[in-house]
Motif scaffolding. Structure first.
Motif, PDB file in Angstrom:
ATOM      1  N   MET A   1       0.606  -1.166   0.540  1.00  0.00           N
ATOM      2  CA  MET A   1      -0.226  -0.171   0.213  1.00  0.00           C
ATOM      3  C   MET A   1       0.759   1.449  -0.463  1.00  0.00           C
ATOM      4  SD  MET A   1      -2.832  -0.956  -0.396  1.00  0.00           S
ATOM      5  CE  MET A   1      -3.974   0.469  -0.291  1.00  0.00           C
ATOM      6  N   GLU A   2       2.389   1.417   0.994  1.00  0.00           N
ATOM      7  CA  GLU A   2       2.939   2.108   0.808  1.00  0.00           C
ATOM      8  C   GLU A   2       3.268   2.333  -0.854  1.00  0.00           C
ATOM      9  OE1 GLU A   2       5.992   2.525   3.617  1.00  0.00           O
ATOM     10  OE2 GLU A   2       4.207   1.030   5.144  1.00  0.00           O
ATOM     11  N   TYR A   3       4.135   1.699  -1.811  1.00  0.00           N
ATOM     12  CA  TYR A   3       4.442   1.772  -2.873  1.00  0.00           C
ATOM     13  C   TYR A   3       3.109   2.015  -3.989  1.00  0.00           C
ATOM     14  CZ  TYR A   3       6.263  -0.165  -6.949  1.00  0.00           C
ATOM     15  OH  TYR A   3       6.600  -0.628  -7.995  1.00  0.00           O
ATOM     16  N   ARG A   4       2.489   1.413  -3.780  1.00  0.00           N
ATOM     17  CA  ARG A   4       0.820   2.087  -4.420  1.00  0.00           C
ATOM     18  C   ARG A   4       1.211   3.932  -4.106  1.00  0.00           C
ATOM     19  NH1 ARG A   4      -3.731   3.126  -2.485  1.00  0.00           N
ATOM     20  NH2 ARG A   4      -6.257   2.963  -3.254  1.00  0.00           N
ATOM     21  N   HIS A   5       1.046   4.112  -3.103  1.00  0.00           N
ATOM     22  CA  HIS A   5       0.516   5.959  -2.806  1.00  0.00           C
ATOM     23  C   HIS A   5       1.948   6.075  -3.690  1.00  0.00           C
ATOM     24  CE1 HIS A   5      -0.454   9.144  -0.333  1.00  0.00           C
ATOM     25  NE2 HIS A   5       1.280   9.038   0.074  1.00  0.00           N
ATOM     26  N   GLN A   6       3.360   5.801  -3.260  1.00  0.00           N
ATOM     27  CA  GLN A   6       4.195   6.921  -3.954  1.00  0.00           C
ATOM     28  C   GLN A   6       3.759   6.132  -5.536  1.00  0.00           C
ATOM     29  OE1 GLN A   6       6.290   8.099  -2.730  1.00  0.00           O
ATOM     30  NE2 GLN A   6       7.823   8.775  -4.092  1.00  0.00           N
ATOM     31  N   GLU A   7       3.558   5.147  -5.955  1.00  0.00           N
ATOM     32  CA  GLU A   7       3.575   5.144  -7.521  1.00  0.00           C
ATOM     33  C   GLU A   7       2.179   6.056  -8.046  1.00  0.00           C
ATOM     34  OE1 GLU A   7       4.251   3.144 -10.123  1.00  0.00           O
ATOM     35  OE2 GLU A   7       6.480   2.568  -9.028  1.00  0.00           O
TER      36      GLU A   7
END
Length: 155
Positions: A57-63
């Motif tokens: 979810m953190e990676y998703r937010h950054q993307e």
């Protein structure tokens, strides 16, 4: 002769009692060790599965932020090194996925983890904001599916 027989019966009874006590204690100790191993594995799985969901979810937010920034749709500037952060978060998500692979009993759980990561990787391919939101929602749905499946394994 009666005294010797009584002594012999007493010694045999003591030995039999000691042997039975030993057998029961070994069984109890074995069960306790197995319980401790199972509980430790359960805790490790809970930790790994929740860390994976959080990392994705953190990676998703950054993307999502990177996509919006590149199209000039963000009202606030991203730090200069946002792409470095993007790579760090991807690496964190991959490491968390490897922990899932090591601990998961069900191969389906690893498949769901891979599907979650694949969904995040699709975000940067979005052609417009509508498609971006679809990719973001798809990622969230896949992570939720992963969490539901993982919850069944740790109960």
């Amino acid at each position: 002769m009666g005294g010797a027989l009584t002594s012999l019966v007493a010694v045999a009874g003591t030995l039999l009692g000691s042997a039975l006590t030993y057998v029961f204690q070994r069984r109890t100790a074995g069960r306790a060790e197995q319980f401790a191993r199972d509980e430790r594995l359960r805790r490790d799985r809970v930790s790994a599965y929740s860390a994976f969901a959080e990392a994705v979810m953190e990676y998703r937010h950054q993307e999502l932020q990177v996509w919006l920034h590149r199209r000039g749709e963000l009202t606030h500037p991203l730090p200069e090194r946002f792409e470095v952060e993007q790579g760090r978060l991807r690496s964190l998500a991959l490491r968390a996925r490897y922990r899932v692979q090591l601990l998961a009993e069900a191969p389906r759980l690893v498949e769901l983890a891979d599907q979650s990561l694949d969904a995040v990787a699709e975000i940067h391919r979005a052609k417009d904001a509508t498609e971006l939101m679809e990719h973001g929602e798809r990622t969230e749905q896949r992570v939720e599916r992963f969490v539901r499946e993982a919850a069944g394994e740790v109960r």
